[in-house]
Write a protein that holds these residues in place. Sequence first.
Motif: not given
Lengths: 378, 382
Positions: A170, A173-174, A337, A340-343, B85, B89-91, B118
Motif C-alpha cells: 500500500s 508506508l512512511s 496511524y 493513515y495506513y489502514y483501509d 500489516k 510498517f514498523y520494518r 510487499k
Amino acid sequence: MFSHNFKYTLKILLKNKILLFWTFAFPILLGTFFHMAFSNIENSEKLKIIKIAIINNENYQKEELFKNTFTHLSDKKNKDRLFSVTYTNIEKAKKLLEEKKITGYLIFEKENIKIKVNENGINETILKNIVDEINCNQDIIKTLLNKNIHYQKIQNIITQNEVKLNNITSKNLSYTMIEYYTLIAMTCLYGGILSMFITNYKLANTSSVGKRTSISPIHKLKMLLASLLASYIVQIIGIAILFMYTIFVLKVNYSSPIPYIILLALLGSLAGLSLGISIATLIKKDENTKTGILISITMLGCFLSGMMGITMKYIIDKNIPILNKINPANMITDGFYSLYYYDTLNRYVLNIVSLLLFSICMILLSYKGLRRQKYDSI
Amino acid sequence: MTVFKTYFKIVKKYKGMILLYTILLILFSGINLSTNDNNTNFTKEKPNILIINKDENIGITKNLIHYLKKNTNTKEIENKEQKIKDALFYRDINYIIYIKENYRKDILDGKNPKIDIKTTKDYNATLASQILTRYIKVQNIYVKNMQNEQEIIKNINKSLEKQAKIEITSKINTTQIEKMNLYFNFASYSLMAIIIFIICFILTSFKNKNIHKRITISSMNYKKHNRIIRKASLLYVFIVWILFSLLGLILLKDTLLSIRGIIYMVNALVFAFCSLTIAIMISSLTNNKEAVSGIVNVVSLGQAFLCGAFVPTQWLPKNVLTLAHILPTYWYIQTNELLKKLEIINLKEIKPILLNMLILILFSILFIIINNQISKRKQKIE
C-alpha cells in the motif's frame, strides 16, 4: 455568572506565558526538530551506488561474463546502476579500501574469486550477492552446454529471463509519520496542564482565590464547567495551530477525511483535559509536584507510543498490548496511524471509543473527589 | 563550607532529574548495544522476510521456501492481516512473498506465474528482492530446458551453491567501536541536560531575591562566595562525567579501556565543561525557574536532534548539518565520528580531533564572555 467566569479564565490562561509556551510553542519547536532530523531518513535508507575496485589482471581479462556484467551494472545510462567501478592494481585498491573510499575490491585468481571488504554490512552483502549471481550464471552455462544446447541460445535464455514480481504494497508506508502523530498526542495531553492549573485555581485547599470562590454563593459545578470550557478552548486553539503548522509547513500526511482527524483531535484533547483535572483533584500535593506528575505521565506515554524511537510502539503493541491499550498517548497515535495506513475504520473506531472511555473514567473519578468538599480549617 | 554544602543539598533535591536522564541513556544504549556480538569474520546481512504459502509444500515450492529460509531471516508471524500489516510498517519485516495456489503446477507447466510481494523499499528489501529474483531466474532457465522436477531442483541448488570467498581486511573491531560511538553520541544529550538543568536550578536558587539579599549582607566576601560556587560547579560536572564514564565502562567493558576509548572520554569531559558554561550563561538570562526549564528543554533537545545524537549524522540532511556548525554539540559528535573511523591512532591522525576540542573550548570562552556582559548590564540596572 457562567460567561463572567468563562471570560476571566480565558484571560488568566492567555496571560500565563509559561503555560502558553508548553502548550503552544514547545510542540511546534519539537515538530520543527523532528522535521529537520527525520526528513532524510527514509531516503537515505534507499540504495546508493556502491563504489568498488577490481584488480585488472590477466585473469580478469579472461572472464568475459564478469567483464560484461560489471560494465553493464556500472553504466551511467543504466536505470538499475549498482556500482561505480575503479579498475586498478592491488596496492592502490588496498589503499582505497583502507581509506574507506570503496566498499571492497575483487581479485580474480586462477580458480576462484576473492572479495576483500572492510566490514560487515549491506553494501558488502550486495557485492557478494552479485558476484555469486555471476558465478551461478557461469555454472548454468556450463550445465546447459553439457546438455548440448548452443552457446548463443543459452545467452538468449539468460538475457531474456523475466521475473514477474507484482508489488502490492500500500502507498502509505512512511514510518516517520508516527513521530508527528506522537507529537499531536503529546500536545493533547500537555493540554492537561491548562485544566490542572484552572482546577488548582478553583480549589480551596490549593489557592487563596480558591478559598474565596468556595465561600461565594454560586453553583460550584457551573463555575468549574465554565472554567474548564475556557481551558478546553485554549487547548483546541493550540492543537489547531499545531495542525496548521504540521500540514502547511512540515507537510505531514494525515491522508484521511478531515472530520475524522478533527474528531480524534477533539477527543484527544478531552482526554488530556480530564487527565489534568483528575491529577489536580486526586493528588494532594503542591502544584509543582502535580505538574511534574502530569509531564512524567505524558512523556512516558509518548515514549511507549514511539516518540523516542518508533520501534518502541511496535515492541509494546506486539508483546504487552494491554499497556498500550490503556495508554491515552497511544490511543491518539494509533488512531492517526490507523487512519493513515489502514483501509478500514475498525481500528480507528476502537481508539475513539477507548479515548471516550478514558475521559469518562477520569472525569467520574475527579467528580467523586471534587463534590461536597468541606474544610474545618485550612 | 556553608555555600558548598548548600550547593550539594540542592543537587540532592534534584536527584530524580539526574536519575531520569541517566535511565534514558541506559535504556537507549541498552536497546542498541545488545545487538550482535563482535565479529571479524564476514557474516551476510539477512533481510527479514515473511513467506505466505498457499501452495502445497512439496517439490519446487518446498525448494524455494527452503532456499529463502537459508538466505534470509524468515519470520513467523500469526497469519492475521493486522499483524502482518503492522510488522511491515514498523520494518519488523522488509519483504513479504505471497506464493499462490498451484504455484508448483504453473511452474512445471512453463507458465512463469506472477508472485505478489510487499516491500519497504529500503536496503534490506532490495536485498530480499535480489535473493528472490536470483532464485526465480535460475529456476526459469532450468524449467525451460529440463522436464524432470527432481533434476530441475538438483540443478537449481547446484548452480546457487557457487559462492565467492569474502574476507574482512580491517583489523579493528568495528561493531564494538560502533557501539561505543552510539553510547557517547547519545550521552551528549543526557550530559548536557543533567548539567544545564541542575546548575541552572541551583544558580537561580542562589539568586532568589530574599536569599540574595541575605547573602549580600553576610560577612562573607562576595568574591569568595563566587569562587566557592565555581568550584562546586566544576566538582559537580566532574562527578557527572565520572558517573557517565563508569556507566560506559559497565556497558562497553574493555572497549572503553583503549586509547580510542580514553579519547572518547576526554572529548566528553571537554563537552561537559562547555555545557557548564552554557548553564551559567542561561542562568544569567533569567531567574524564573519555569522559564529555565523551557529554555533548557529547547537547548538540549534541539542540539541533540540537529547534531546527530539521536539520528546518525550520515542520515541528517546536508543543510541541517551546515546549520549545526554553530552548535557546540556538533563539534563534539564530529569528534566521535572521526574517532570511529580512525584505523591507526597517532599524533598526525588525531590533529583534527584536537582541533574540534579546541573549538569546543573557544565556544566555552565565548559563553563566559557573554555571561559576563549580561551580568554587568544587569548589575548596572539594579
